[in-house]
Design a protein around this motif. Structure first.
Motif, PDB file in Angstrom:
ATOM      1  N   LYS A 115       0.899  -1.081   0.242  1.00  0.00           N
ATOM      2  CA  LYS A 115      -0.296  -0.077   0.194  1.00  0.00           C
ATOM      3  C   LYS A 115       0.591   1.758   0.055  1.00  0.00           C
ATOM      4  O   LYS A 115       0.283   2.703  -0.417  1.00  0.00           O
ATOM      5  N   GLU A 448      -4.986   9.278  -6.193  1.00  0.00           N
ATOM      6  CA  GLU A 448      -4.625   7.906  -4.928  1.00  0.00           C
ATOM      7  C   GLU A 448      -4.333   8.096  -4.199  1.00  0.00           C
ATOM      8  O   GLU A 448      -3.361   9.024  -3.505  1.00  0.00           O
ATOM      9  N   THR A 449      -5.004   7.150  -3.055  1.00  0.00           N
ATOM     10  CA  THR A 449      -4.519   7.451  -1.559  1.00  0.00           C
ATOM     11  C   THR A 449      -3.200   7.282  -1.961  1.00  0.00           C
ATOM     12  O   THR A 449      -2.460   5.809  -2.432  1.00  0.00           O
ATOM     13  N   GLY A 450      -2.522   7.536  -1.062  1.00  0.00           N
ATOM     14  CA  GLY A 450      -0.583   7.510  -0.694  1.00  0.00           C
ATOM     15  C   GLY A 450       0.496   7.810  -1.796  1.00  0.00           C
ATOM     16  O   GLY A 450       1.494   6.987  -1.938  1.00  0.00           O
ATOM     17  N   TRP A 455       2.004  14.607  -6.146  1.00  0.00           N
ATOM     18  CA  TRP A 455       0.448  14.970  -6.699  1.00  0.00           C
ATOM     19  C   TRP A 455       0.095  14.803  -7.790  1.00  0.00           C
ATOM     20  O   TRP A 455      -1.001  14.839  -8.358  1.00  0.00           O
TER      21      TRP A 455
END
Length: 526
Positions: A115, A448-450, A455
């Motif tokens: 993750k 996306e998260t992470g 970004w």
């Protein structure tokens, strides 16, 4: 009495235990920066990666040719046309708390690491089932073949795929694990840690090295000859020189280039280049906040930045110590090319850069440039960067901070007025940029998260990354990477600044220093 003598004396007084520990089985090491974060899944910081490889082991290892081989596993079986992988753990593996290493620990560790890691995320995207049928068996059932599975689970770069007990691996991957219990060749001596100054590792006496292979980088048997390794954070470069010359320290990970002549004159010190892929530098714009939320503003930097000036600020004028123009892949490796690099060549075009800024709607707002000033090379390129940005009309707020503070602040997605940021500079080992698999700086997955701070969002870059994974041969991979580099010059997820070679320095009574980043198995001190 000169400045260097004063600083060296201060260092000696500040580290009485280090000065007293003169045994040949105690090695004293100066890492590149303070070990601010201990969780090897949580950050891309190289100092944490090095710490992680001491304390934690990995299912596979990688040798100096970046080939994967079994490490914690004794082997694997592939079936169903590459869609079923069955991994078997070596017997006798123990955690540092004395508990057995079980397959379910590793399954939980893989899930947590994946993750936070680009290559791990790609592996899990191809995974339909990850399970532990018994205590020594790890099973991957894939939706499609993923031949890079051993490379993913054995990658040496950060975040490293550290195996940890299930109770720790169940920690939210976006919260740090603070208890350092691994199964690697060294134990972390937590009660001797002095944050910002000192970290200590002791040989794990119950560690069983892999048999029947040659030790090479992170692959093969990890045989430990040292009782202790003591890491000491020393901010000042001149103090580091004095410490290694006086044998108060044994090994300096990344000596600064301006002090290299002084070190070379001392016959008791050996200078070596153990990582031929060098260090690649870049500026990371914040794609969420103006002015770099507009591609024209990011493109302006390509025409304003002189890669030669950045590299010479670090290494001086010796052209053998750096490479320009540097694109998005490590120079001299199979995926590197010259495609799309015209904006980086020739004299700088400040007029064009100003026009692009105007097209982006830049109106003179403050640009917050984060610089980790405790990293000598990042401070050097930060000064060159601020000057070049000023020449094209950007109003730069040069924010000098320490590395740990910069890592914390870069997670802030908000505007500058709310503690956010506009851009920062950073660097990577060239080995991390050999292909798209673990290359964070060219990802287009910023929604996306992470996602890596900055970004960047680019559907086309993500499509080309998928095409690289799906390519049937080297030629297909290279074609995808050439197109990816051309696209990166349009989208500018990050701005490449050049590649330089970074030697390491250690005393001549230290032997067994391996290729790659510093590892301490196989090392002896006479």
């Amino acid at each position: 009495m000169n400045r260097r003598t004063v600083l060296a004396g201060a260092a000696s007084l500040a580290m009485p235990r280090l000065a007293a520990a003169q045994g040949s089985r105690v090695l004293k090491f100066i890492p590149q920066i303070d070990l601010a974060f201990l969780d090897p899944h949580w950050t891309t910081a190289y100092v944490t990666r090095g710490h992680g490889h001491m304390v934690f082991d990995t299912l596979y290892g990688q040798d100096g040719s970046f080939k994967a081989s079994p490490q914690m596993v004794e082997g694997h079986v592939v079936a169903d046309d590459g869609r079923l992988w069955t991994l078997t753990l070596r017997p006798g593996l123990l955690w540092h708390d004395g508990e057995r290493v079980l397959a379910r620990d590793c399954v939980a560790s893989i899930r947590r690491w994946a993750k936070r890691d680009a290559l791990g995320g790609a592996l899990m995207a191809a995974t339909e089932e990850l399970s532990a049928p018994d205590d020594r068996t790890i099973r991957f059932r894939l939706s499609r073949p993923f031949p890079l599975l051993p490379e993913a689970l054995g990658k040496v770069s950060s975040p490293m795929p550290a195996m940890m007990p299930e109770r720790l691996a169940n920690t939210d991957p976006f919260r740090q694990v603070t208890e350092m219990v691994g199964s690697g060749p060294f134990r972390f001596v937590a009660d001797e840690r002095v944050a910002g100054s000192r970290n200590v590792y002791a040989r794990f006496e119950k560690y069983v090295p892999r048999e029947g292979a040659r030790s090479d980088w992170n692959a093969g048997p990890k045989v430990v000859h040292l009782d202790r390794v003591e890491w000491t954070t020393i901010p000042d470069a001149a103090t580091k020189v004095a410490a290694i010359q006086r044998a108060e320290q044994d090994w300096w990970e990344n000596p600064t280039h301006d002090l290299m002549p002084l070190l070379r004159r001392d016959r008791r010190i050996r200078i070596e280049v153990n990582n031929p892929t060098g260090t690649v530098c870049m500026m990371r714009p914040n794609h969420l906040q103006p002015p770099f939320d507009k591609p024209q503003a990011r493109q302006a930097l390509l025409h304003a930045f002189d890669q030669t000036a950045f590299m010479q600020a670090i290494v001086g004028e010796d052209a053998a110590m750096y490479h320009v123009p540097h694109g998005i892949f490590c120079p001299g490796t199979p995926m590197a090319s010259e495609a799309g690099l015209d904006p980086l060549r020739g004299p700088r075009d400040y007029d064009k850069a100003r026009r692009l800024l105007a097209e982006a709607g830049y109106g003179g707002e403050t640009v917050a440039l984060l610089v980790a000033a405790d990293y000598t090379h990042l401070k050097a390129i930060g000064e060159v960067m601020a000057d070049a940005m000023g020449k094209i009309g950007l109003k730069v707020d040069y924010i000098a901070t320490d590395w740990g503070t910069m890592l914390q602040r870069r997670n802030n997605r908000g505007p500058v007025a709310q503690g956010g940021w506009s851009c920062l500079n950073t660097s990577w080992e060239g080995a991390d940029h050999m292909d798209p698999a673990s290359h964070y700086a060219i990802r287009g997955n910023g929604a996306e998260t992470g996602a890596w701070p900055g970004w960047s969002v680019s559907e086309r870059l993500e499509q080309l990354r998928d095409a690289w994974f799906a390519a049937p041969d080297l030629a297909g991979q290279q074609a995808a990477c050439r197109e990816m580099q051309v696209q990166a010059m349009r989208d500018v997820p990050s701005v490449p600044l050049g590649q330089y070679i970074q030697p390491t320095a250690y005393r001549t009574n230290v032997t067994g220093v391996a290729r790659g980043f510093p590892t301490f198995w196989g090392v002896q001190k006479g």
